[in-house]
Design a protein around this motif. Sequence first.
Motif, short mmCIF file in Angstrom:
data_model
loop_
_atom_site.label_atom_id
_atom_site.label_comp_id
_atom_site.label_asym_id
_atom_site.label_seq_id
_atom_site.Cartn_x
_atom_site.Cartn_y
_atom_site.Cartn_z
N SER A 334 0.83 -1.21 0.00
CA SER A 334 0.00 0.00 0.00
C SER A 334 0.86 1.26 0.00
O SER A 334 0.59 2.22 -0.73
N ILE A 335 1.93 1.25 0.81
CA ILE A 335 2.84 2.40 0.87
C ILE A 335 3.56 2.59 -0.46
O ILE A 335 3.66 3.70 -0.98
N ILE A 341 2.07 6.68 -6.91
CA ILE A 341 1.09 7.73 -7.18
C ILE A 341 1.74 9.10 -7.10
O ILE A 341 1.50 9.98 -7.94
N GLY A 342 2.58 9.30 -6.07
CA GLY A 342 3.25 10.58 -5.91
C GLY A 342 4.10 10.94 -7.12
O GLY A 342 4.09 12.09 -7.58
N GLY A 346 3.49 14.04 -10.26
CA GLY A 346 4.45 15.09 -10.59
C GLY A 346 5.26 15.60 -9.43
O GLY A 346 6.05 16.55 -9.58
N ALA A 347 5.13 14.99 -8.25
CA ALA A 347 5.96 15.39 -7.11
C ALA A 347 7.40 14.96 -7.37
O ALA A 347 7.65 13.96 -8.06
N GLY A 352 14.76 8.08 -1.60
CA GLY A 352 14.10 6.82 -1.30
C GLY A 352 13.10 6.40 -2.36
O GLY A 352 13.30 6.57 -3.55
N GLY A 353 12.00 5.80 -1.86
CA GLY A 353 10.93 5.39 -2.76
C GLY A 353 10.88 3.92 -3.08
O GLY A 353 10.01 3.48 -3.84
#
Length: 490
Positions: A334-335, A341-342, A346-347, A352-353
């Motif tokens: 989920s995270i 999505i972020g 366009g963020a 990280g990620g």
Amino acid sequence: MTKELKLYINGEWVDSSNPETQDILNPANQEVIAKAPKATKEETEEAIKAAKAAFESGVWAGRTPQERAKVLLQIADKMEENLEELADLETMNNGKTKREALSDAEESVNTFRYYAALLNNPNGVTYEAAEDIQTMIVKEPMGVAGLIVPWNFPLLMSVWKIAPALATGNSIVLKPAEITPMTAVKVFELIDESDLPKGVANLLMGSGSVVGQTIAESHDVDVVSFTGSTGVGRGIMQAATGNLKKVNLELGGKSPNIIFEDADLETAVDYALFGIFMGSGQVCSSGSRVLVQDSIYDEFVEKYVARAKDIKVGPGNAEGSQMGAIVSGKHMESILEYIKIGKEEGANLALGGSRIERNGMEKGFFIEPTVFTNVSSDMRIVREEIFGPVVAIQRFKDEEEAIRVANDTEFGLAGAVFSKDHNKAMRVIKKVRAGITWVNAYHLTNVQAPWGGYKTSGIGRSISTNALEEYQETKQININMDPKPIQFFD
């Protein structure tokens, strides 16, 4: 050897009639550490029946406050004697670091002692309502308390509910989260060794759709206290309407952490890291939205990313680990989906990620500390609760915009302001619509202060003296000191 857990009903450890069990995993390596029963609706009703019978018998509710305090202190002492085991179980089952788990265990002991001490305080008031009429306002236990606990603080959240509910004379039925029952089981083993009468405390493991729903719907449950997501909280509230039981809800958050240009930058960066990455971001009050004034935005981000990059992620019981595992594979996915999505929104992904699959963490549920910058208020990663080690750093121009952006959320659990200007800090924090707030700090709290939020972050307050009110009825008793005919119809 995998531990076989049991239900605790009417003072006895019993097997469930349901042959289906829940594998309890260590999120650091996916090792099965226990098998938990899945209680049936009938077993849930049996536990509620036992709690109601114990309450109506007066075996606990009828005891003096001093007698109840003695038992609470007994439980606290037993927990203190088993502090290391409680912390180890919490780390192994939840994934958090040992230092966090040990802090939770110590605070759990303090919570039982705090409520034991409160029982020696005056309770109620008297006053003269009219000539020859003496009025007493007294507090009485509600009856059976249904306590539903989340997975992010399995031990501490259990105790935050158990201690005030028992202190006020109620009987309880506690349901831990399906995936994190280990410390609740240990607490009930210690309760079983205490002088708490049989039937007063009951423990049920199982699904929310069966155990939780039955507790919320039952006409024999007088108050339900739930900590968890806003969506589930709405369902609990609807289910509780059958007998209009009292409901206490501590729900989600998307809390703003406002950093003004005159803040001590090192302090602000340090607390902003603590505000989101403590507990791997799986904390309802996490400062997941960091709002930074334009003039220091770039400098703040540079320092913040550099510090976040050095956070040591690893198994909670490994030496040097500063951030532990995500509680489950399902929640990890989920995270990671929110991180995707972020990026699609366009963020800017500044750090990280990704899932961590190296240095012995290949089998565990680990996510890198993740930082998004240049975000806007319409993005889902800014509006929705991610409940993980993901922070969105947003710009603001002035005080007015900071307040507007901070309050542009359905939630209202927590918030903070960092500034050397005391008047400005107080002016702003008073306008932040949240129940738990800080000035030049984050996450620091204690059992004496009420815990809860505004808006969709919940109803009622946990801990402090306010929690006693959540488990009590208020009764007025009017005493005629000079009984004689009232002659109303003469």
